[in-house]
Design a protein around this motif. Structure first.
Motif, PDB file in Angstrom:
ATOM      1  N   VAL A  43       9.862 -42.231  -8.838  1.00 18.32           N
ATOM      2  CA  VAL A  43       9.150 -41.552  -7.756  1.00 18.32           C
ATOM      3  C   VAL A  43       9.991 -40.348  -7.348  1.00 18.32           C
ATOM      4  N   TYR A  44       9.375 -39.198  -7.310  1.00 21.84           N
ATOM      5  CA  TYR A  44      10.064 -37.962  -6.951  1.00 21.84           C
ATOM      6  C   TYR A  44       9.629 -37.567  -5.545  1.00 21.84           C
ATOM      7  N   PHE A  45      10.628 -37.431  -4.683  1.00 18.13           N
ATOM      8  CA  PHE A  45      10.371 -37.062  -3.295  1.00 18.13           C
ATOM      9  C   PHE A  45      10.826 -35.637  -3.035  1.00 18.13           C
ATOM     10  N   CYS A  46       9.941 -34.906  -2.423  1.00 16.61           N
ATOM     11  CA  CYS A  46      10.304 -33.601  -1.886  1.00 16.61           C
ATOM     12  C   CYS A  46      10.674 -33.800  -0.421  1.00 16.61           C
ATOM     13  N   ALA A  47      11.586 -33.020   0.076  1.00 16.65           N
ATOM     14  CA  ALA A  47      11.988 -33.108   1.483  1.00 16.65           C
ATOM     15  C   ALA A  47      12.356 -31.715   1.971  1.00 16.65           C
ATOM     16  N   SER A  48      12.371 -31.576   3.282  1.00 15.51           N
ATOM     17  CA  SER A  48      12.820 -30.303   3.851  1.00 15.51           C
ATOM     18  C   SER A  48      13.653 -30.580   5.092  1.00 15.51           C
ATOM     19  N   SER A  49      14.483 -29.619   5.450  1.00 19.66           N
ATOM     20  CA  SER A  49      15.253 -29.714   6.698  1.00 19.66           C
ATOM     21  C   SER A  49      15.408 -28.320   7.270  1.00 19.66           C
ATOM     22  N   ARG A  50      15.727 -28.307   8.554  1.00 22.30           N
ATOM     23  CA  ARG A  50      15.826 -27.010   9.227  1.00 22.30           C
ATOM     24  C   ARG A  50      16.913 -26.181   8.585  1.00 22.30           C
ATOM     25  N   THR A  51      18.015 -26.825   8.270  1.00 25.43           N
ATOM     26  CA  THR A  51      19.038 -26.120   7.523  1.00 25.43           C
ATOM     27  C   THR A  51      19.882 -27.112   6.748  1.00 25.43           C
ATOM     28  N   GLY A  52      20.206 -26.775   5.519  1.00 26.76           N
ATOM     29  CA  GLY A  52      21.112 -27.602   4.724  1.00 26.76           C
ATOM     30  C   GLY A  52      22.532 -27.122   4.869  1.00 26.76           C
ATOM     31  N   VAL A  53      22.665 -25.967   5.474  1.00 27.61           N
ATOM     32  CA  VAL A  53      23.995 -25.447   5.745  1.00 27.61           C
ATOM     33  C   VAL A  53      24.328 -25.825   7.172  1.00 27.61           C
ATOM     34  N   ARG A  54      25.200 -26.760   7.340  1.00 26.87           N
ATOM     35  CA  ARG A  54      25.404 -27.344   8.665  1.00 26.87           C
ATOM     36  C   ARG A  54      26.087 -26.361   9.591  1.00 26.87           C
ATOM     37  N   GLN A  55      25.411 -26.039  10.651  1.00 27.36           N
ATOM     38  CA  GLN A  55      26.021 -25.190  11.669  1.00 27.36           C
ATOM     39  C   GLN A  55      26.137 -26.011  12.936  1.00 27.36           C
ATOM     40  N   THR A  56      25.034 -26.191  13.585  1.00 27.72           N
ATOM     41  CA  THR A  56      25.038 -27.120  14.721  1.00 27.72           C
ATOM     42  C   THR A  56      23.829 -28.011  14.565  1.00 27.72           C
ATOM     43  N   GLY A  57      23.905 -29.181  15.125  1.00 27.17           N
ATOM     44  CA  GLY A  57      22.753 -30.064  15.048  1.00 27.17           C
ATOM     45  C   GLY A  57      22.729 -30.850  13.758  1.00 27.17           C
ATOM     46  N   ALA A  58      21.807 -31.766  13.707  1.00 25.65           N
ATOM     47  CA  ALA A  58      21.747 -32.683  12.584  1.00 25.65           C
ATOM     48  C   ALA A  58      20.934 -32.122  11.433  1.00 25.65           C
ATOM     49  N   ASN A  59      21.231 -32.606  10.263  1.00 29.66           N
ATOM     50  CA  ASN A  59      20.523 -32.224   9.042  1.00 29.66           C
ATOM     51  C   ASN A  59      19.503 -33.308   8.721  1.00 29.66           C
ATOM     52  N   VAL A  60      18.462 -33.407   9.553  1.00 29.85           N
ATOM     53  CA  VAL A  60      17.471 -34.476   9.380  1.00 29.85           C
ATOM     54  C   VAL A  60      16.436 -34.023   8.372  1.00 29.85           C
ATOM     55  N   LEU A  61      16.217 -34.842   7.371  1.00 34.81           N
ATOM     56  CA  LEU A  61      15.237 -34.519   6.335  1.00 34.81           C
ATOM     57  C   LEU A  61      13.873 -35.093   6.689  1.00 34.81           C
ATOM     58  N   THR A  62      12.835 -34.300   6.428  1.00 30.12           N
ATOM     59  CA  THR A  62      11.463 -34.782   6.493  1.00 30.12           C
ATOM     60  C   THR A  62      10.971 -34.905   5.059  1.00 30.12           C
ATOM     61  N   PHE A  63      10.544 -36.106   4.700  1.00 31.79           N
ATOM     62  CA  PHE A  63      10.155 -36.378   3.317  1.00 31.79           C
ATOM     63  C   PHE A  63       8.644 -36.282   3.121  1.00 31.79           C
ATOM     64  N   GLY A  64       8.277 -35.873   1.915  1.00 33.90           N
ATOM     65  CA  GLY A  64       6.894 -35.987   1.502  1.00 33.90           C
ATOM     66  C   GLY A  64       6.573 -37.424   1.119  1.00 33.90           C
ATOM     67  N   ALA A  65       5.328 -37.650   0.728  1.00 34.79           N
ATOM     68  CA  ALA A  65       4.864 -39.013   0.425  1.00 34.79           C
ATOM     69  C   ALA A  65       5.329 -39.507  -0.942  1.00 34.79           C
ATOM     70  N   GLY A  66       5.856 -38.617  -1.755  1.00 35.87           N
ATOM     71  CA  GLY A  66       6.342 -39.014  -3.073  1.00 35.87           C
ATOM     72  C   GLY A  66       5.309 -38.800  -4.165  1.00 35.87           C
ATOM     73  N   SER A  67       5.808 -38.558  -5.364  1.00 36.96           N
ATOM     74  CA  SER A  67       4.957 -38.427  -6.555  1.00 36.96           C
ATOM     75  C   SER A  67       5.462 -39.425  -7.583  1.00 36.96           C
ATOM     76  N   ARG A  68       4.623 -40.391  -7.891  1.00 38.80           N
ATOM     77  CA  ARG A  68       5.043 -41.436  -8.840  1.00 38.80           C
ATOM     78  C   ARG A  68       4.718 -40.979 -10.250  1.00 38.80           C
ATOM     79  N   LEU A  69       5.755 -40.765 -11.044  1.00 37.58           N
ATOM     80  CA  LEU A  69       5.604 -40.311 -12.425  1.00 37.58           C
ATOM     81  C   LEU A  69       5.823 -41.494 -13.361  1.00 37.58           C
ATOM     82  N   THR A  70       4.864 -41.731 -14.234  1.00 37.86           N
ATOM     83  CA  THR A  70       4.977 -42.781 -15.249  1.00 37.86           C
ATOM     84  C   THR A  70       4.864 -42.136 -16.624  1.00 37.86           C
ATOM     85  N   VAL A  71       5.896 -42.323 -17.426  1.00 43.04           N
ATOM     86  CA  VAL A  71       5.907 -41.758 -18.771  1.00 43.04           C
ATOM     87  C   VAL A  71       5.711 -42.896 -19.766  1.00 43.04           C
ATOM     88  N   LEU A  72       4.680 -42.777 -20.582  1.00 43.24           N
ATOM     89  CA  LEU A  72       4.346 -43.852 -21.541  1.00 43.24           C
ATOM     90  C   LEU A  72       4.864 -43.538 -22.942  1.00 43.24           C
TER      91      LEU A  72
END
Lengths: 117, 116
Positions: A88-117
């Motif tokens: 399952v591949y999750f995309c996420a975003s955050s206000r900043t990945g370069v920590r300045q002030t405040g927390a680096n809280v990620l918001t995740f997408g619902a996920g993409s389930r990849l099945t390779v046969l």
């Protein structure tokens, strides 16, 4: 309105094919990520982009190529798919990945389930 | 290399009981996060702990951080079935490959099953 949306949610394909997963966020965040979650639920970062610029590129096969056309979008293209890419591949975003002030809280997408046969 | 270790990885408990999940990490950090994942769903942020001694509580869950011991705990009080999920801790550390950037490294998760 979904904050981080990924498409497709499910993807079933044959070995050797090429596929893409798209991600969009409407939170105005500067940083976007791709995480891979394997069958044992282990989450590992793959890539991170800050304002369209690649800032994290963990050890992943070069068959995986991220593309960020603008800071609201981060797509993942996978060439020559292998059985081990099934996950399952999750995309996420955050206000900043370069920590300045405040927390680096990620918001995740619902996920993409990849099945390779 | 940063290691983030959670234990237990699997936890089955009866409703009404108390229990604690532990998260140890191997490098200096004063920022730790707890996320919850329901089966087949995305991850949801639960707690953000930003300093030594930080304690946060939400309902039956309480998280704390001891940066000197490099340990965070997630305490469950009087568990109910709705708490059944996988709980992840994540530590914020400088990225290996991005100058000045930080990334979250996740533990393997603790799968909690609360039995009526």
């Amino acid at each position: 309105d979904t904050a981080v949306s990924q498409t497709p949610k499910y993807l079933v394909t044959q070995m050797g094919n090429d596929k893409s997963i798209k991600c969009e966020q409407n939170l105005g965040h500067d940083t976007m990520y791709w995480y891979k979650q394997d069958s044992k639920k282990f989450l590992k970062i793959m890539f991170s982009y800050n304002n369209k610029e690649l800032i994290i590129n963990e050890t992943v096969p070069n068959r995986f190529s991220p593309k960020s056309p603008d800071k609201a979008h981060l797509n993942l293209h996978i060439n020559s798919l292998e059985l081990g890419d099934s996950a399952v591949y999750f995309c996420a975003s955050s206000r900043t990945g370069v920590r300045q002030t405040g927390a680096n809280v990620l918001t995740f997408g619902a996920g993409s389930r990849l099945t390779v046969l | 290399e940063l290691k983030v270790e959670q234990n237990p990885l699997f936890l089955s408990m009866q409703e009404g009981k108390n229990y604690t999940i532990y998260c140890n990490y191997s490098t200096t950090s004063d920022r730790l996060y707890w996320y919850r994942q329901d089966p087949g769903k995305s991850l949801e942020s639960l707690f953000v702990l930003l300093s030594n001694g930080a304690v946060k509580q939400e309902g039956r869950l309480m998280a704390s951080l001891d940066t000197k011991a490099r340990l965070s705990t997630l305490h469950i009080t009087a568990a109910v079935h709705d708490l059944s999920a996988t709980y992840f801790c994540a530590v914020d550390i400088p990225s290996y490959s991005g100058a000045g950037s930080y990334q979250l490294t996740f533990g393997k998760g603790t799968k909690l099953s609360v039995i009526p």
